[in-house]
Design an enzyme around this catalytic site. Structure first.
Site, PDB file in Angstrom:
ATOM      1  N   SER A   1      19.134   8.856 -46.097  1.00 17.43           N
ATOM      2  CA  SER A   1      19.982   8.783 -44.876  1.00 17.43           C
ATOM      3  C   SER A   1      21.057   7.727 -44.776  1.00 17.43           C
ATOM      4  O   SER A   1      21.668   7.624 -43.626  1.00 17.43           O
ATOM      5  CB  SER A   1      19.202   9.066 -43.641  1.00 17.43           C
ATOM      6  OG  SER A   1      18.445   7.701 -43.284  1.00 17.43           O
TER       7      SER A   1
ATOM      8  N   SER B   1      24.287  16.560 -39.184  1.00 20.05           N
ATOM      9  CA  SER B   1      24.670  15.133 -38.569  1.00 20.05           C
ATOM     10  C   SER B   1      26.234  15.203 -38.211  1.00 20.05           C
ATOM     11  O   SER B   1      27.121  15.862 -39.040  1.00 20.05           O
ATOM     12  CB  SER B   1      24.462  14.283 -40.058  1.00 20.05           C
ATOM     13  OG  SER B   1      25.153  12.985 -39.849  1.00 20.05           O
TER      14      SER B   1
ATOM     15  N   GLU C   1      28.241  13.076 -39.143  1.00 20.45           N
ATOM     16  CA  GLU C   1      29.012  12.762 -40.518  1.00 20.45           C
ATOM     17  C   GLU C   1      29.562  13.857 -41.224  1.00 20.45           C
ATOM     18  O   GLU C   1      30.471  13.509 -41.835  1.00 20.45           O
ATOM     19  CB  GLU C   1      27.668  12.003 -41.440  1.00 20.45           C
ATOM     20  CG  GLU C   1      28.364  11.222 -42.421  1.00 20.45           C
ATOM     21  CD  GLU C   1      29.119   9.860 -42.132  1.00 20.45           C
ATOM     22  OE1 GLU C   1      29.068   9.409 -41.259  1.00 20.45           O
ATOM     23  OE2 GLU C   1      29.748   9.349 -43.146  1.00 20.45           O
TER      24      GLU C   1
ATOM     25  N   TYR D   1      26.926  11.468 -48.589  1.00 19.65           N
ATOM     26  CA  TYR D   1      25.811  11.782 -47.467  1.00 19.65           C
ATOM     27  C   TYR D   1      26.332  13.025 -46.806  1.00 19.65           C
ATOM     28  O   TYR D   1      25.753  13.915 -46.665  1.00 19.65           O
ATOM     29  CB  TYR D   1      25.366  10.606 -46.772  1.00 19.65           C
ATOM     30  CG  TYR D   1      24.688  10.922 -45.503  1.00 19.65           C
ATOM     31  CD1 TYR D   1      23.293  11.427 -45.600  1.00 19.65           C
ATOM     32  CD2 TYR D   1      25.301  11.254 -44.492  1.00 19.65           C
ATOM     33  CE1 TYR D   1      22.598  11.401 -44.608  1.00 19.65           C
ATOM     34  CE2 TYR D   1      24.503  11.462 -43.196  1.00 19.65           C
ATOM     35  CZ  TYR D   1      23.223  11.830 -43.413  1.00 19.65           C
ATOM     36  OH  TYR D   1      22.508  11.820 -42.195  1.00 19.65           O
TER      37      TYR D   1
HETATM   38  P1  NAP Z   1      15.269   7.660 -41.889  1.00 20.73           P
HETATM   39  O1  NAP Z   1      14.778   6.794 -40.678  1.00 20.73           O
HETATM   40  O2  NAP Z   1      16.047   7.054 -42.700  1.00 20.73           O
HETATM   41  O3  NAP Z   1      14.047   8.606 -42.171  1.00 20.73           O
HETATM   42  C1  NAP Z   1      14.349   9.224 -43.284  1.00 20.73           C
HETATM   43  C2  NAP Z   1      13.106   9.971 -43.713  1.00 20.73           C
HETATM   44  O4  NAP Z   1      12.941  10.671 -44.868  1.00 20.73           O
HETATM   45  C3  NAP Z   1      11.686   8.904 -44.287  1.00 20.73           C
HETATM   46  O5  NAP Z   1      10.563   9.375 -43.706  1.00 20.73           O
HETATM   47  C4  NAP Z   1      11.936   8.864 -45.563  1.00 20.73           C
HETATM   48  O6  NAP Z   1      10.807   8.377 -46.169  1.00 20.73           O
HETATM   49  C5  NAP Z   1      12.176  10.425 -45.964  1.00 20.73           C
HETATM   50  N1  NAP Z   1      12.445  10.654 -47.163  1.00 20.73           N
HETATM   51  C6  NAP Z   1      13.254   9.907 -47.904  1.00 20.73           C
HETATM   52  N2  NAP Z   1      13.668  10.459 -49.088  1.00 20.73           N
HETATM   53  C7  NAP Z   1      12.682  11.382 -49.221  1.00 20.73           C
HETATM   54  C8  NAP Z   1      12.162  12.463 -50.150  1.00 20.73           C
HETATM   55  N3  NAP Z   1      12.914  12.508 -51.421  1.00 20.73           N
HETATM   56  N4  NAP Z   1      11.262  13.407 -49.959  1.00 20.73           N
HETATM   57  C9  NAP Z   1      10.613  13.134 -48.816  1.00 20.73           C
HETATM   58  N5  NAP Z   1      10.897  12.238 -47.767  1.00 20.73           N
HETATM   59  C10 NAP Z   1      11.890  11.598 -48.279  1.00 20.73           C
HETATM   60  O7  NAP Z   1      16.245   8.803 -40.826  1.00 20.73           O
HETATM   61  P2  NAP Z   1      16.222   8.997 -39.405  1.00 20.73           P
HETATM   62  O8  NAP Z   1      17.188   8.092 -38.519  1.00 20.73           O
HETATM   63  O9  NAP Z   1      14.981   9.182 -38.983  1.00 20.73           O
HETATM   64  O10 NAP Z   1      17.007  10.481 -39.277  1.00 20.73           O
HETATM   65  C11 NAP Z   1      16.142  11.519 -39.549  1.00 20.73           C
HETATM   66  C12 NAP Z   1      16.874  12.766 -40.148  1.00 20.73           C
HETATM   67  O11 NAP Z   1      18.252  13.087 -39.241  1.00 20.73           O
HETATM   68  C13 NAP Z   1      17.710  12.345 -41.449  1.00 20.73           C
HETATM   69  O12 NAP Z   1      17.676  13.392 -42.142  1.00 20.73           O
HETATM   70  C14 NAP Z   1      18.980  11.927 -40.851  1.00 20.73           C
HETATM   71  O13 NAP Z   1      19.969  12.142 -42.118  1.00 20.73           O
HETATM   72  C15 NAP Z   1      19.249  12.737 -39.877  1.00 20.73           C
HETATM   73  N6  NAP Z   1      20.287  12.152 -39.046  1.00 20.73           N
HETATM   74  C16 NAP Z   1      19.994  10.953 -38.368  1.00 20.73           C
HETATM   75  C17 NAP Z   1      20.927  10.550 -37.376  1.00 20.73           C
HETATM   76  C18 NAP Z   1      20.491   9.064 -36.851  1.00 20.73           C
HETATM   77  O14 NAP Z   1      21.574   8.741 -36.102  1.00 20.73           O
HETATM   78  N7  NAP Z   1      19.475   8.781 -37.069  1.00 20.73           N
HETATM   79  C19 NAP Z   1      21.951  11.293 -37.027  1.00 20.73           C
HETATM   80  C20 NAP Z   1      22.180  12.699 -37.589  1.00 20.73           C
HETATM   81  C21 NAP Z   1      21.427  13.145 -38.554  1.00 20.73           C
HETATM   82  P3  NAP Z   1      10.446   6.927 -46.380  1.00 20.73           P
HETATM   83  O15 NAP Z   1       9.968   6.258 -44.988  1.00 20.73           O
HETATM   84  O16 NAP Z   1       9.483   6.712 -47.540  1.00 20.73           O
HETATM   85  O17 NAP Z   1      11.592   6.162 -46.669  1.00 20.73           O
HETATM   86  N1  GDD Z   2      25.059  -0.084 -42.252  1.00 20.04           N
HETATM   87  C1  GDD Z   2      26.216  -1.015 -41.720  1.00 20.04           C
HETATM   88  N2  GDD Z   2      26.062  -2.395 -42.159  1.00 20.04           N
HETATM   89  N3  GDD Z   2      27.168  -0.215 -41.088  1.00 20.04           N
HETATM   90  C2  GDD Z   2      28.322  -1.316 -40.935  1.00 20.04           C
HETATM   91  C3  GDD Z   2      28.306  -2.726 -41.234  1.00 20.04           C
HETATM   92  C4  GDD Z   2      27.168  -3.085 -41.783  1.00 20.04           C
HETATM   93  O1  GDD Z   2      26.806  -4.305 -41.985  1.00 20.04           O
HETATM   94  N4  GDD Z   2      29.264  -3.145 -40.560  1.00 20.04           N
HETATM   95  C5  GDD Z   2      30.163  -2.165 -40.047  1.00 20.04           C
HETATM   96  N5  GDD Z   2      29.463  -0.996 -40.268  1.00 20.04           N
HETATM   97  C6  GDD Z   2      29.952   0.366 -39.740  1.00 20.04           C
HETATM   98  C7  GDD Z   2      29.990   1.342 -40.831  1.00 20.04           C
HETATM   99  O2  GDD Z   2      31.130   1.246 -41.839  1.00 20.04           O
HETATM  100  C8  GDD Z   2      30.077   2.644 -40.066  1.00 20.04           C
HETATM  101  O3  GDD Z   2      31.443   2.702 -39.685  1.00 20.04           O
HETATM  102  C9  GDD Z   2      29.182   2.274 -38.528  1.00 20.04           C
HETATM  103  O4  GDD Z   2      29.055   0.778 -38.659  1.00 20.04           O
HETATM  104  C10 GDD Z   2      27.860   2.535 -38.467  1.00 20.04           C
HETATM  105  O5  GDD Z   2      27.126   2.524 -39.607  1.00 20.04           O
HETATM  106  P1  GDD Z   2      25.822   3.010 -39.859  1.00 20.04           P
HETATM  107  O6  GDD Z   2      24.827   2.468 -38.660  1.00 20.04           O
HETATM  108  O7  GDD Z   2      25.493   2.680 -41.336  1.00 20.04           O
HETATM  109  O8  GDD Z   2      25.527   4.379 -39.653  1.00 20.04           O
HETATM  110  P2  GDD Z   2      26.447   5.698 -39.992  1.00 20.04           P
HETATM  111  O9  GDD Z   2      27.206   6.218 -38.699  1.00 20.04           O
HETATM  112  O10 GDD Z   2      27.196   5.585 -41.252  1.00 20.04           O
HETATM  113  O11 GDD Z   2      25.193   6.740 -40.241  1.00 20.04           O
HETATM  114  C11 GDD Z   2      24.396   7.105 -39.325  1.00 20.04           C
HETATM  115  O12 GDD Z   2      24.605   7.985 -38.419  1.00 20.04           O
HETATM  116  C12 GDD Z   2      24.897   9.172 -38.946  1.00 20.04           C
HETATM  117  C13 GDD Z   2      25.374  10.262 -37.882  1.00 20.04           C
HETATM  118  O13 GDD Z   2      26.627  10.046 -37.494  1.00 20.04           O
HETATM  119  C14 GDD Z   2      23.232   7.556 -40.236  1.00 20.04           C
HETATM  120  O14 GDD Z   2      21.921   7.424 -39.247  1.00 20.04           O
HETATM  121  C15 GDD Z   2      23.388   8.986 -40.852  1.00 20.04           C
HETATM  122  O15 GDD Z   2      22.186   9.382 -41.339  1.00 20.04           O
HETATM  123  C16 GDD Z   2      23.636   9.812 -39.620  1.00 20.04           C
HETATM  124  O16 GDD Z   2      23.777  11.155 -40.156  1.00 20.04           O
END
Ligand code: NAP
Ligand code: GDD
Length: 337
Positions: free
Chosen positions: A90, A131, A133, A154
């Site tokens: 993710s 997402s 994204e 991603y």
């Molecule tokens: P996260 O904390 O990174 O959790 C991802 C989960 O996927 C973890 O349990 C991880 O296991 C598991 N995983 C990774 N590779 C795998 C594999 N090969 N087989 C089975 N499980 C695997 O993500 P999250 O923030 O909870 O997000 C949950 C979902 O929503 C993800 O699909 C993410 O892309 C999506 N999403 C998140 C956001 C956000 O802002 N958080 C927004 C939009 C969509 P481990 O614990 O072992 O690493």
């Molecule tokens: N991670 C990270 N680390 N991001 C940074 C940093 C840093 O040091 N400095 C600046 N950023 C900026 C990234 O370039 C991005 O624009 C923003 O902070 C958010 O980065 P992340 O927190 O890594 O999240 P994301 O928006 O790229 O992705 C998350 O949100 C998506 C939904 O829009 C993840 O949770 C994805 O799994 C999810 O789908």
């Protein structure tokens, strides 16, 4: 009899909150855990029940989204009423380093699970964690009609998974939905996502354990919500009369710089004295601006967010301060809501 759910990604941020929610609602939850050489169940340890407990509500299974046959066997054994596919590689920045792996797990992995559900001939409902994204460079506000233009491996993988869920719905009538979730955060957020990286650093700087914080692009803007509220939206999507896709967001946007300012201010610190730029944390192509329009889910499913930006920042900083205090005093670190 309560319902049975399979949650993939149960060890992640959302998987842990969703499991709590489902167990509170009387579900039996089966979680898919991938094999790791170290413990990876911290976020759900508080839900763990002794295998000898006759009334258990949480069962964990080793499986992997790379292993399609294993998924079929698991689904046949569990026979879930609902499947929540939260598993993914993710991390957007990491997806540039591991594009094929990310495509395999985050993209094709979703189709493997959908096909496993079909192969097991289940009458089940399927939630796909899509997402914001996927919108990438398409200008905000973004809703269910907004065209996708992903800007990362991603994002591309999530677009593949999104259309795979739509396709099984249209082709075979499976109840499959996409929740297009904008960024959502919490004290359980992974430590390398920007919000948690900041809240954790604020706690450490305040305690005198760290001096500076290195970040990449401070201008990127995100629509940040509170994760426990977002898993409620996932559940609501699977309770609807008909399957459909929904945007889940707050409708407000803030830059990474805004998050820094608010988090340091919450701890009476000045972010400008501590935050420095490191190009290693920038991305080859960036998503500049995300603002979700969640009108549809509010109208049809009655979901709306309650926790605003400043409150979210405070929750995260306070939790990291508490966690650090626990660590430093040798107390057991408790899981934060
Ligand atoms: P996260 O904390 O990174 O959790 C991802 C989960 O996927 C973890 O349990 C991880 O296991 C598991 N995983 C990774 N590779 C795998 C594999 N090969 N087989 C089975 N499980 C695997 O993500 P999250 O923030 O909870 O997000 C949950 C979902 O929503 C993800 O699909 C993410 O892309 C999506 N999403 C998140 C956001 C956000 O802002 N958080 C927004 C939009 C969509 P481990 O614990 O072992 O690493
Ligand atoms: N991670 C990270 N680390 N991001 C940074 C940093 C840093 O040091 N400095 C600046 N950023 C900026 C990234 O370039 C991005 O624009 C923003 O902070 C958010 O980065 P992340 O927190 O890594 O999240 P994301 O928006 O790229 O992705 C998350 O949100 C998506 C939904 O829009 C993840 O949770 C994805 O799994 C999810 O789908």
């Amino acid at each position: 009899m309560g319902k049975i759910a399979l949650v993939t990604g149960v060890t992640g941020q959302d998987g842990s909150y969703l499991s709590e929610l489902l167990m509170d609602k009387g579900y039996t939850v089966h979680g898919l855990v991938r094999r790791s050489s170290s413990f990876n169940t911290d976020r759900i340890d508080h839900l763990y029940e002794d295998p000898q407990e006759p009334e258990r509500k949480l069962f964990l299974h080793h499986a992997d989204l790379a292993d399609g046959v294993g998924l079929v066997k698991l689904l046949r054994a569990i026979q879930p009423d609902e499947i929540y596919n939260l598993s993914a590689q993710s991390h957007v920045r990491v997806s540039f380093d591991t594009p094929l792996y990310t495509g395999d797990i985050t993209g094709l992995g979703a189709l493997r699970l959908l096909e496993a559900a079909r192969a097991a001939e289940l009458d089940t409902r399927f939630y796909q964690a899509s997402s914001s994204e996927m919108f990438g460079s398409t200008p905000p506000p973004q809703n269910e009609e907004t065209p996708f233009h992903p800007r990362s491996p991603y994002g591309c993988a999530k677009v593949y998974a999104y259309w795979s869920a739509v396709n099984v719905r249209e082709a075979y009538g499976l109840y499959a939905v996409n929740g297009i979730l904008f960024n959502h955060e919490s004290p359980r957020r992974g430590e390398t996502f920007v919000t948690r990286k900041i809240s954790r650093a604020v706690a450490r700087i305040q305690a005198g354990l760290q001096e500076g914080l290195y970040l990449g692009n401070l201008d990127a803007a995100r629509d940040w919500g509170y994760a426990p509220e977002y898993v409620e939206a996932m559940w609501r999507m699977l309770q609807a009369d008909a399957p459909d896709d929904y945007v889940v967001a707050t409708g407000e946007t803030h830059t990474v710089r805004d998050f820094c300012e608010a988090a340091f201010r919450h701890a009476d610190l000045d972010w400008m004295e501590h935050v420095r730029f490191d190009p290693r944390y920038t991305r080859p192509s960036e998503v500049d601006d995300l603002i979700g329009d969640a009108t549809k889910i509010r109208r049809i499913l009655g979901w709306k967010p309650e926790v605003g930006f400043t409150e979210l920042v405070g929750i995260m900083v306070d939790a990291d301060v508490r966690r650090l205090e626990d660590e430093l005093s040798g107390r057991l670190v408790r899981i934060d809501r």
